[in-house]
Every structure is written in C-alpha cells, then in structure tokens.
Design a protein around this motif. Structure first.
Motif, PDB file in Angstrom:
ATOM      1  N   LYS A  88       8.091  26.445  61.543  1.00 48.42           N
ATOM      2  CA  LYS A  88       7.726  27.014  60.248  1.00 48.42           C
ATOM      3  C   LYS A  88       8.180  28.451  60.172  1.00 48.42           C
ATOM      4  N   ASN A  89       8.502  28.905  58.961  1.00 49.78           N
ATOM      5  CA  ASN A  89       8.911  30.290  58.758  1.00 49.78           C
ATOM      6  C   ASN A  89       7.774  31.224  59.107  1.00 49.78           C
ATOM      7  N   ARG A  90       8.088  32.250  59.851  1.00 49.93           N
ATOM      8  CA  ARG A  90       7.089  33.229  60.246  1.00 49.93           C
ATOM      9  C   ARG A  90       7.578  34.611  59.878  1.00 49.93           C
ATOM     10  N   GLY A 142      25.806  28.719  62.047  1.00 46.27           N
ATOM     11  CA  GLY A 142      25.036  29.159  60.887  1.00 46.27           C
ATOM     12  C   GLY A 142      23.543  29.153  61.115  1.00 46.27           C
ATOM     13  N   PHE A 143      23.059  28.238  61.983  1.00 50.43           N
ATOM     14  CA  PHE A 143      21.632  28.156  62.260  1.00 50.43           C
ATOM     15  C   PHE A 143      21.132  29.390  63.010  1.00 50.43           C
ATOM     16  N   LEU A 144      22.048  30.133  63.641  1.00 49.15           N
ATOM     17  CA  LEU A 144      21.703  31.398  64.287  1.00 49.15           C
ATOM     18  C   LEU A 144      21.956  32.588  63.366  1.00 49.15           C
ATOM     19  N   ILE A 145      22.976  32.466  62.535  1.00 50.34           N
ATOM     20  CA  ILE A 145      23.360  33.575  61.661  1.00 50.34           C
ATOM     21  C   ILE A 145      22.289  33.832  60.604  1.00 50.34           C
ATOM     22  N   ILE A 146      21.836  32.778  59.934  1.00 44.31           N
ATOM     23  CA  ILE A 146      20.899  32.966  58.828  1.00 44.31           C
ATOM     24  C   ILE A 146      19.584  33.619  59.264  1.00 44.31           C
ATOM     25  N   PRO A 147      18.934  33.166  60.363  1.00 45.43           N
ATOM     26  CA  PRO A 147      17.712  33.868  60.794  1.00 45.43           C
ATOM     27  C   PRO A 147      17.949  35.340  61.109  1.00 45.43           C
ATOM     28  N   ALA A 148      19.118  35.647  61.690  1.00 43.76           N
ATOM     29  CA  ALA A 148      19.427  37.044  62.001  1.00 43.76           C
ATOM     30  C   ALA A 148      19.594  37.860  60.728  1.00 43.76           C
ATOM     31  N   LEU A 196      16.533  40.300  60.749  1.00 48.06           N
ATOM     32  CA  LEU A 196      16.995  41.602  61.238  1.00 48.06           C
ATOM     33  C   LEU A 196      17.464  42.510  60.109  1.00 48.06           C
ATOM     34  N   LEU A 197      18.248  41.951  59.196  1.00 48.20           N
ATOM     35  CA  LEU A 197      18.857  42.769  58.151  1.00 48.20           C
ATOM     36  C   LEU A 197      18.178  42.621  56.793  1.00 48.20           C
ATOM     37  N   LYS A 198      17.077  41.861  56.759  1.00 54.55           N
ATOM     38  CA  LYS A 198      16.271  41.711  55.537  1.00 54.55           C
ATOM     39  C   LYS A 198      17.110  41.213  54.347  1.00 54.55           C
ATOM     40  N   THR A 199      17.983  40.285  54.621  1.00 59.48           N
ATOM     41  CA  THR A 199      18.829  39.721  53.569  1.00 59.48           C
ATOM     42  C   THR A 199      18.075  38.600  52.847  1.00 59.48           C
ATOM     43  N   PRO A 200      18.041  38.604  51.518  1.00 58.93           N
ATOM     44  CA  PRO A 200      17.403  37.508  50.784  1.00 58.93           C
ATOM     45  C   PRO A 200      18.053  36.173  51.157  1.00 58.93           C
ATOM     46  N   MET A 201      17.268  35.100  51.138  1.00 59.55           N
ATOM     47  CA  MET A 201      17.734  33.813  51.635  1.00 59.55           C
ATOM     48  C   MET A 201      19.020  33.335  50.963  1.00 59.55           C
ATOM     49  N   LYS A 202      19.081  33.397  49.636  1.00 62.42           N
ATOM     50  CA  LYS A 202      20.288  32.944  48.937  1.00 62.42           C
ATOM     51  C   LYS A 202      21.514  33.741  49.359  1.00 62.42           C
ATOM     52  N   VAL A 203      21.343  35.054  49.495  1.00 62.62           N
ATOM     53  CA  VAL A 203      22.448  35.913  49.934  1.00 62.62           C
ATOM     54  C   VAL A 203      22.794  35.609  51.385  1.00 62.62           C
TER      55      VAL A 203
END
Length: 263
Positions: free
Chosen positions: A130-132, A167-173, A177-184
């Motif tokens: 789950k998202n934390r 991508g499964f590692l890139i998106i969480p980072a 880490l960089l506070k990027t909105p999910m769509k972006v």
C-alpha cells in the motif's frame, strides 16, 4: 505458443501506458518462454521493444505538459552511463558457464533468468504494498537529487543487464524523493525508460544478430498496447490495478525459479 506471445505483447504495452512501468519486466519472459528466444538476445530485443513503446507512449504526456524534463535528466543521465558500461563491459565478462556444482550447471542464461525472477519478485512487492507517506521528508532537496541520481544509476545497471526498463523503481523515486505528482511521474518515467532502453540497444546491437522483421512486429503490437493503456489511464486509476498486476508478476517470478531450478 507464439499466438500467446503476441497477445502478451499487447498487455506489455497496456501496462506501460496505464502504470508507467512494470510492463517491461514481462518482455524478456515473453520472448524466452513464448517465442523461444535465447535469453541474452531477449534482453537486447527487450531494450528496443520497451524503448520504442515507451517513446510513443510519452508523446501524449509531453503534449499535456506531464513530463518534467529536468527530472528526466537528473535520473536519465546516470542511467544512460550505467547502461552503456553494463552492456559493453559487464555483460561480456559473464562466461557462458558460470560454475558447476555436482550435477548443477549455472550458465549465463540461467543466471540472467534467476536474477530476472528475483527482480520480478522485488517489483511485485513494490506494486502490491500500500502507498505510504515518504520517509525522506526531512532530507535536504539537494540530497534528494543525489539520491535520485544514484537510483538512476541502479536502474541503468538493471536495464543494461536484464533489458527491463525499471519503471517500477523510477516512479517511486520520482514521487517520494523528488515530490513529483503521479501523472507527471508516469510521463517522466516513460521518457526515462525510452531513452535508457534505446541507448542501451543501439550501444550494443552489434554484438548480436537481430531479426528486424520479428522485432518490428512485436514493437508495433506493444505500441498498440501502450496507446490503449494511455487512453485507459484517462478513465481508470492505475494505482488500483497496480496490486493486481503485482500479484501476476509475483507468480511469474516464482514460476521462472521453479521451472529453471527444479525442472
């Protein structure tokens, strides 16, 4: 089995378009088990298929302003360097027969498949959990950027070694880490994955014999899938589907280990 391979190629693209990552981790198993392609060649093919599909999928995100170019560079440059070094220097160092113990022979192909299976299990965990809230909130922005670049290097090694986009590692980072909105984050991930994969492919393509007709066919099918996935992302919340896809990846990873080690 090939008909199932073509169907699976569509779903690889759909998952990339819908989730921004994860689908590419299925490409090598599909090529190996459904099309009967050598593992090492499959990693090379995967780079092209994933790269072209992700590039096409990123166009709509660019059009809608959902790609952070600076973030793509922070993550992408270290990744590209790692991919080049891995494909051209690390992989050639792995012998065809790594070692033998009793009646067990560990070949390069088996080693790559076992590493791939382990990666699938790790990916499935990240998709299922789950998202934390991020635990890196108090880290300085500069340090977060350094951490992201470091993770980009790790993704590059994975992409170079196994042909998976990461991508499964890139998106969480990007999100944590960089506070990027999910769509972006999804759009930026597709850009990173596309350039990582294509640069990895073209930097090492001379080391294998490539069936361009087959590669073009699978890539075209995956592109159709990613266009479908991108359109579905407008009406479906990919985060809700991610755990289901994660369980599928988990089953596939366990299947590879059992098949290759026990049978």
């Amino acid at each position: 089995m090939e008909i199932f391979g073509y169907i699976a190629s569509v779903f690889i693209g759909i998952s990339l378009g819908l989730l921004g990552g994860g689908g590419s981790i299925l490409t090598v198993p599909v090529l190996v088990y459904l099309f009967g392609i050598d593992v090492f060649l499959a990693t090379e093919y995967s780079l092209f298929i994933v790269g072209v599909s992700s590039l096409v999928g990123s166009f709509s995100y660019f059009k809608n302003g959902l790609v952070n170019v600076r973030t793509a560079l922070v993550f992408g440059i270290p990744s590209v360097i790692s991919i080049f070094l891995t494909r051209n220097f690390l992989l050639p160092l792995i012998p065809d027969q790594v070692f033998s113990l009793g009646g067990f022979l560990l070949t390069r192909n088996l080693l790559l498949l076992l590493i791939f299976a382990a990666l699938m299990i790790i990916a499935s965990y990240k998709m299922i959990q789950k998202n934390r809230d991020s635990k890196v909130k108090n880290i300085a922005s500069k340090n977060k950027t350094v951490l992201a670049a470091g993770q980009g290097s790790a993704v590059g090694i994975i992409t170079g070694l196994l042909g998976a986009g990461g991508g499964f590692l890139i998106i969480p980072a990007l999100v944590n880490l960089l506070k990027t909105p999910m769509k972006v984050a999804i759009g930026t991930s597709l850009v990173i994955v596309s350039f990582n994969s294509l640069i990895g492919f073209f930097s090492s393509m001379n080391s294998v014999d490539i069936d361009w007709n087959f590669l073009a066919t699978i890539s075209a099918i995956s592109i159709i899938g990613i266009v479908i996935g991108t359109e579905l992302s407008k009406i479906i919340n990919g985060k809700k589907l991610k755990p289901i896809f994660g369980y599928f990846i988990l089953i596939m990873g366990i299947y590879i280990i059992i098949k290759e080690v026990l049978f």
